[in-house]
Design a protein around this motif. Sequence first.
Motif, PDB file in Angstrom:
ATOM      1  N   VAL A  30       0.925  -1.261   0.051  1.00  0.00           N
ATOM      2  CA  VAL A  30      -0.223   0.120  -0.071  1.00  0.00           C
ATOM      3  C   VAL A  30       1.039   1.083   0.188  1.00  0.00           C
ATOM      4  O   VAL A  30       1.838   1.345   0.766  1.00  0.00           O
ATOM      5  CB  VAL A  30      -0.920  -0.124   1.225  1.00  0.00           C
ATOM      6  N   ALA A  32       0.319   5.188   0.526  1.00  0.00           N
ATOM      7  CA  ALA A  32      -0.673   5.971   1.267  1.00  0.00           C
ATOM      8  C   ALA A  32      -0.226   7.403   1.311  1.00  0.00           C
ATOM      9  O   ALA A  32       0.695   7.639   1.645  1.00  0.00           O
ATOM     10  CB  ALA A  32      -1.319   5.540   2.403  1.00  0.00           C
ATOM     11  N   VAL A  34      -2.170  10.673   3.441  1.00  0.00           N
ATOM     12  CA  VAL A  34      -2.697  10.513   4.340  1.00  0.00           C
ATOM     13  C   VAL A  34      -2.834  12.251   4.956  1.00  0.00           C
ATOM     14  O   VAL A  34      -1.891  13.000   4.505  1.00  0.00           O
ATOM     15  CB  VAL A  34      -2.451   9.940   5.691  1.00  0.00           C
TER      16      VAL A  34
END
Length: 254
Positions: A30, A32, A34
């Motif tokens: 993953v 990511a 954020v």
Amino acid sequence: MFLGSQDIQLGVNESLLDTSKVISSMVDGVMARVGAHEEIETLAKYSTVPIINALSDMYHPTQILADIMTLHELYTPAGQQPHDLDPSTTLKNLRMAWVGDGNNVLHSLMLQLPKVGMHLAIATPKGYEPHGAILEQASQNAAEFQTSLTLHHEPKQAIQGANVIVTDTWISMGQEEEKKKRLEAFAGYQLTTEMIQANGAQADWKFLHCLPRKQEEVTDDVFYSPRSHVFQEAENRKWTILACIDQLMVKKGF
């Protein structure tokens, strides 16, 4: 799989713990982007696959990989190839000046530049300095690798002797309501050719910016000049992201 802000809202309809477990059951890794850094830490804690931090409010490590790659290319001696040399050789003892906000990009530069032998001088307005704990860790890194890390409140102090000048947005995502206050605080921080040269940068100084750029941060005479390598830097985001994914796959045994 790509999950944008319209597809998933981290921590809104389900907990980060639940999201981490569900998504990591479907993929091999993953990457990511954020908001709060705590979100990336939670994803990493509960995920069953590797997590790459593509951006948080505290760090932007993938951007710094592209920055270092760009500088490595620029400072590789004529007649040699970047892939034959180590950045700690090509970049050793170069001086970078950061003129702007004490944000996530700066935090990652502070932590990583000492590892390739670069010195860093930071200029931020009072009240906009980098995070104290990160400054402490970066100072330890600088001492370990025998580089310098200095903090100033006047751009001219940071620019003195710089090989590379870097800035970034003064108003990051989530700070839009602070725009008027921030623009007032950063008065005098706009980078111009005259300002840089008048304050003692090296004759062959270079400019970087991670984009997108706003006019108040840097004028066209710098941004579009031959000294600017922002578009080479932007392209290198592709190659460094691919390298991150490649290493993730190596870790997974592919």
